[in-house]
Motif scaffolding. Structure first.
Motif, PDB file in Angstrom:
ATOM      1  N   LEU A 172       4.643   6.387   5.002  1.00 26.48           N
ATOM      2  CA  LEU A 172       5.677   6.276   3.975  1.00 26.48           C
ATOM      3  C   LEU A 172       6.906   7.075   4.371  1.00 26.48           C
ATOM      4  O   LEU A 172       6.800   8.153   4.944  1.00 26.48           O
ATOM      5  N   THR A 173       8.064   6.526   4.066  1.00 21.81           N
ATOM      6  CA  THR A 173       9.326   7.224   4.290  1.00 21.81           C
ATOM      7  C   THR A 173       9.987   7.456   2.940  1.00 21.81           C
ATOM      8  O   THR A 173       9.700   6.743   1.971  1.00 21.81           O
ATOM      9  N   ALA A 174      10.852   8.434   2.862  1.00 18.73           N
ATOM     10  CA  ALA A 174      11.542   8.749   1.607  1.00 18.73           C
ATOM     11  C   ALA A 174      12.320   7.523   1.134  1.00 18.73           C
ATOM     12  O   ALA A 174      12.966   6.833   1.915  1.00 18.73           O
ATOM     13  N   GLY A 175      12.203   7.216  -0.157  1.00 12.96           N
ATOM     14  CA  GLY A 175      12.896   6.082  -0.742  1.00 12.96           C
ATOM     15  C   GLY A 175      12.095   4.794  -0.727  1.00 12.96           C
ATOM     16  O   GLY A 175      12.527   3.788  -1.277  1.00 12.96           O
ATOM     17  N   GLN A 176      10.916   4.799  -0.124  1.00 16.18           N
ATOM     18  CA  GLN A 176      10.113   3.585  -0.038  1.00 16.18           C
ATOM     19  C   GLN A 176       9.389   3.343  -1.364  1.00 16.18           C
ATOM     20  O   GLN A 176       8.901   4.268  -2.001  1.00 16.18           O
ATOM     21  N   SER A 177       9.311   2.080  -1.758  1.00 16.40           N
ATOM     22  CA  SER A 177       8.635   1.742  -3.010  1.00 16.40           C
ATOM     23  C   SER A 177       7.200   1.312  -2.738  1.00 16.40           C
ATOM     24  O   SER A 177       6.882   0.777  -1.686  1.00 16.40           O
ATOM     25  N   ILE A 178       6.344   1.574  -3.729  1.00 10.72           N
ATOM     26  CA  ILE A 178       4.931   1.210  -3.681  1.00 10.72           C
ATOM     27  C   ILE A 178       4.659   0.431  -4.961  1.00 10.72           C
ATOM     28  O   ILE A 178       5.063   0.858  -6.044  1.00 10.72           O
ATOM     29  N   ARG A 179       3.976  -0.710  -4.837  1.00 13.87           N
ATOM     30  CA  ARG A 179       3.633  -1.477  -6.038  1.00 13.87           C
ATOM     31  C   ARG A 179       2.133  -1.592  -6.143  1.00 13.87           C
ATOM     32  O   ARG A 179       1.451  -2.023  -5.218  1.00 13.87           O
ATOM     33  N   ILE A 180       1.619  -1.177  -7.302  1.00  9.48           N
ATOM     34  CA  ILE A 180       0.194  -1.278  -7.629  1.00  9.48           C
ATOM     35  C   ILE A 180       0.126  -2.012  -8.956  1.00  9.48           C
ATOM     36  O   ILE A 180       0.528  -1.468  -9.988  1.00  9.48           O
ATOM     37  N   GLY A 181      -0.342  -3.255  -8.942  1.00 13.28           N
ATOM     38  CA  GLY A 181      -0.366  -4.059 -10.168  1.00 13.28           C
ATOM     39  C   GLY A 181       1.042  -4.273 -10.680  1.00 13.28           C
ATOM     40  O   GLY A 181       1.929  -4.705  -9.954  1.00 13.28           O
ATOM     41  N   ASN A 182       1.284  -3.927 -11.954  1.00 12.26           N
ATOM     42  CA  ASN A 182       2.620  -4.052 -12.549  1.00 12.26           C
ATOM     43  C   ASN A 182       3.395  -2.746 -12.502  1.00 12.26           C
ATOM     44  O   ASN A 182       4.446  -2.638 -13.115  1.00 12.26           O
ATOM     45  N   THR A 183       2.878  -1.744 -11.808  1.00 12.14           N
ATOM     46  CA  THR A 183       3.510  -0.430 -11.741  1.00 12.14           C
ATOM     47  C   THR A 183       4.187  -0.263 -10.384  1.00 12.14           C
ATOM     48  O   THR A 183       3.598  -0.549  -9.355  1.00 12.14           O
ATOM     49  N   THR A 184       5.432   0.199 -10.408  1.00 14.30           N
ATOM     50  CA  THR A 184       6.169   0.475  -9.172  1.00 14.30           C
ATOM     51  C   THR A 184       6.379   1.970  -9.079  1.00 14.30           C
ATOM     52  O   THR A 184       6.817   2.623 -10.024  1.00 14.30           O
ATOM     53  N   LEU A 185       6.075   2.517  -7.904  1.00 17.13           N
ATOM     54  CA  LEU A 185       6.255   3.943  -7.625  1.00 17.13           C
ATOM     55  C   LEU A 185       7.230   4.070  -6.463  1.00 17.13           C
ATOM     56  O   LEU A 185       7.432   3.119  -5.707  1.00 17.13           O
ATOM     57  N   GLU A 186       7.805   5.245  -6.318  1.00 19.56           N
ATOM     58  CA  GLU A 186       8.706   5.500  -5.193  1.00 19.56           C
ATOM     59  C   GLU A 186       8.450   6.894  -4.672  1.00 19.56           C
ATOM     60  O   GLU A 186       8.281   7.833  -5.452  1.00 19.56           O
ATOM     61  N   VAL A 187       8.386   7.029  -3.345  1.00 21.44           N
ATOM     62  CA  VAL A 187       8.270   8.362  -2.737  1.00 21.44           C
ATOM     63  C   VAL A 187       9.677   8.820  -2.388  1.00 21.44           C
ATOM     64  O   VAL A 187      10.499   8.037  -1.931  1.00 21.44           O
ATOM     65  N   SER A 188       9.976  10.070  -2.686  1.00 19.93           N
ATOM     66  CA  SER A 188      11.319  10.575  -2.421  1.00 19.93           C
ATOM     67  C   SER A 188      11.272  12.033  -2.004  1.00 19.93           C
ATOM     68  O   SER A 188      10.262  12.699  -2.117  1.00 19.93           O
ATOM     69  N   ARG A 189      12.411  12.524  -1.548  1.00 25.43           N
ATOM     70  CA  ARG A 189      12.545  13.928  -1.134  1.00 25.43           C
ATOM     71  C   ARG A 189      12.838  14.789  -2.313  1.00 25.43           C
ATOM     72  O   ARG A 189      13.366  14.522  -3.272  1.00 25.43           O
TER      73      ARG A 189
END
Length: 189
Positions: A172-189
């Motif tokens: 994963l890189t900063a700013g990348q989105s992750i989708r699990i079902g109907n939920t969207t997550l984002e990893v950030s700095r």
């Protein structure tokens, strides 16, 4: 057939009908309220008022060596993380937090420490999602080689990094989105 037999047969059918209605209500309640979410974290649990002592009996305090320990030991992670002394220093570009962008937990932020973060509907997950399309233990984010890797834990509906469904560990890189079902997550700095 006698009148008594007909009355008992009607009463039996009525009883069966009510059992079906109650079963439907229990199923609806479970679907509406979903998974029970338990709060965990560093905040101490609220203190309970001491129970009134019965005559001749008092509350026995725990031994001093067990006073601060939890009732149940924490469950070990699926993959053992390296100890903090063994874990490589994070890369400067490595993400430091996980933010829920869409879904019922929108706005929730979870710091990424040096231990895996399990995501799913189970109350044992680090991030409990109230999402019908998420599995109990859906995915995890694991620290490895100074970065963070997303792994699917055999979920039914899959885990997506960006628009790509992942099959193995994905860095994963900063700013990348992750989708699990109907939920969207984002990893950030």
């Amino acid at each position: 057939m006698g009148e008594l037999s007909v009355s008992l047969l009607r009463l039996g059918y009525l009883l069966v009908l009510w059992l079906f209605v109650l079963a439907a209500l229990v199923t609806l309640r479970r679907d509406i309220y979903g998974t029970t979410i338990t709060r965990r974290g560093s905040a101490p649990a609220p203190a309970l008022a001491p129970a009134p002592a019965k005559r001749g009996r008092g509350r026995i305090p725990p031994p001093p060596e067990l006073a601060g320990t939890p009732a149940f030991p924490p469950t070990p992670p699926l993959h053992s993380p390296p100890s903090p002394s063994e874990a490589p220093a994070p890369k400067p570009s490595a993400p430091t937090r996980l933010v829920v962008k869409t879904g019922p937990l929108r706005g929730t932020t979870l710091p990424l420490a040096r231990s895996p973060v399990v995501i799913g509907r189970s109350s044992t997950a680090n991030l409990v999602l109230d999402d019908d399309f998420a599995s109990g233990r859906h995915a995890q984010i694991v620290p490895r080689q100074g970065g963070w890797f997303l792994e699917d834990l055999g979920s039914t509906n899959g885990t997506f990094a960006g628009r790509e469904r992942i099959a193995g560990p994905k860095e994963l890189t900063a700013g990348q989105s992750i989708r699990i079902g109907n939920t969207t997550l984002e990893v950030s700095r």
